[in-house]
Design an enzyme around this catalytic site. Sequence first.
Site, PDB file in Angstrom:
ATOM      1  N   ASP A  52      -1.216   2.536   5.682  1.00  0.00           N
ATOM      2  CA  ASP A  52      -0.125   1.584   6.307  1.00  0.00           C
ATOM      3  C   ASP A  52       0.526   0.858   5.295  1.00  0.00           C
ATOM      4  O   ASP A  52       1.551   0.072   5.423  1.00  0.00           O
ATOM      5  CB  ASP A  52      -0.855   0.960   7.230  1.00  0.00           C
ATOM      6  CG  ASP A  52      -1.998   0.107   6.863  1.00  0.00           C
ATOM      7  OD1 ASP A  52      -2.124   0.300   5.521  1.00  0.00           O
ATOM      8  OD2 ASP A  52      -2.479  -0.916   7.647  1.00  0.00           O
ATOM      9  N   SER A  53       0.300   1.229   4.012  1.00  0.00           N
ATOM     10  CA  SER A  53       1.162   0.764   2.806  1.00  0.00           C
ATOM     11  C   SER A  53       2.489   1.393   3.075  1.00  0.00           C
ATOM     12  O   SER A  53       3.398   0.839   2.182  1.00  0.00           O
ATOM     13  CB  SER A  53       0.418   1.008   1.541  1.00  0.00           C
ATOM     14  OG  SER A  53      -0.145   2.259   1.569  1.00  0.00           O
ATOM     15  N   ASP A  91      -4.421   6.129   8.429  1.00  0.00           N
ATOM     16  CA  ASP A  91      -4.582   4.596   8.709  1.00  0.00           C
ATOM     17  C   ASP A  91      -3.912   4.327  10.178  1.00  0.00           C
ATOM     18  O   ASP A  91      -3.106   4.717  10.614  1.00  0.00           O
ATOM     19  CB  ASP A  91      -3.936   3.722   7.834  1.00  0.00           C
ATOM     20  CG  ASP A  91      -4.616   3.296   6.556  1.00  0.00           C
ATOM     21  OD1 ASP A  91      -5.791   3.198   6.584  1.00  0.00           O
ATOM     22  OD2 ASP A  91      -4.089   2.531   5.691  1.00  0.00           O
ATOM     23  N   GLU A 123      -9.770  -0.687   9.396  1.00  0.00           N
ATOM     24  CA  GLU A 123     -10.200  -2.114   8.753  1.00  0.00           C
ATOM     25  C   GLU A 123     -11.225  -2.832   9.547  1.00  0.00           C
ATOM     26  O   GLU A 123     -10.874  -3.099  10.931  1.00  0.00           O
ATOM     27  CB  GLU A 123      -9.106  -2.645   8.146  1.00  0.00           C
ATOM     28  CG  GLU A 123      -8.113  -2.254   7.499  1.00  0.00           C
ATOM     29  CD  GLU A 123      -6.788  -2.781   6.857  1.00  0.00           C
ATOM     30  OE1 GLU A 123      -7.046  -4.177   7.323  1.00  0.00           O
ATOM     31  OE2 GLU A 123      -5.897  -2.418   6.157  1.00  0.00           O
ATOM     32  N   GLU A 190     -12.293  -2.415  -0.964  1.00  0.00           N
ATOM     33  CA  GLU A 190     -10.975  -3.014  -1.790  1.00  0.00           C
ATOM     34  C   GLU A 190     -11.060  -4.442  -2.305  1.00  0.00           C
ATOM     35  O   GLU A 190     -11.464  -5.209  -1.608  1.00  0.00           O
ATOM     36  CB  GLU A 190      -9.519  -3.060  -0.627  1.00  0.00           C
ATOM     37  CG  GLU A 190      -8.278  -3.526  -1.575  1.00  0.00           C
ATOM     38  CD  GLU A 190      -7.016  -3.189  -0.648  1.00  0.00           C
ATOM     39  OE1 GLU A 190      -6.115  -3.478  -1.104  1.00  0.00           O
ATOM     40  OE2 GLU A 190      -7.335  -2.573   0.539  1.00  0.00           O
TER      41      GLU A 190
END
Length: 272
Positions: A52-53, A91, A123, A190
């Site tokens: 999703d970056s 993602d 996440e 992360e």
Amino acid sequence: MSVAKKDYKRITTKSLIEMKANGEKISMLTAYDFTMAKIVDTAGVDVILVGDSASNVMAGHETTLPITLDQMIYHASSVVRAIERALVVVDLPFGSYQSDPKEALRSSIRIMKESGGHAVKLEGGSEIKDSIKKILNAGIPVMGHLGLTPQSIYKFGTYTVRAKEDAEAEKLLEDAKLLEKLGCFALVLEKIPAHLAEKVAQSISIPVIGIGAGGGVDGQVLVIHDMLGMNNEFSPRFLRRYLDLYDQMTKAIGNYVADVKSKDFPNANEQY
């Protein structure tokens, strides 16, 4: 006793678990389009993350929150058409799985059916365990993500290192063990202290892939635009740049503009 490196013609979730067991580090990079994914796959990267970056590097948003499920499916479809070897993980974007497990399953099914991706990434830990269960029960592989979780940036308020305090570190370790128990095939950590990341990697049997989590984990992931130096405004401590494409591309495009303006391009050999 060293184990000979296995030549994988196609990477699967099982391959990654074997690689961890054999002490072979796992390489992972992001990609969002056909051309870049083809290059990344040909270069031998084990896992391609359609992250999703894309919200940041492809669309120019400040955070990952604005990207939609439809947009993630579009990017993932482009990547899947390019690859021959790598495992493609997609993602689940913000808002597509947090509200309830049924929505999480619907979102995951759409990604698998419409993009052809091989797995999804979520996440969070115990707070999303029901969603993870629901997705796994449908036969969809899940990669976890703990530590700095960018979709929660407004809760954290900053992109600083997570789990430096004992309570947060303990919860992260518990969540990692929970994700393994639920059936996740791998875990991204992360921006957490290296000693904690190594402890997590040694505490669970599934692969732990780090970004800003030190070298004691089972693999590494970076955003492709960052490691190729296409983005010259982002310089975190964990980033190693392998090229300076921003400078090289700017010069190349400038040369093209100059050649067009001076009528040097096209020359006699570049026309019919």
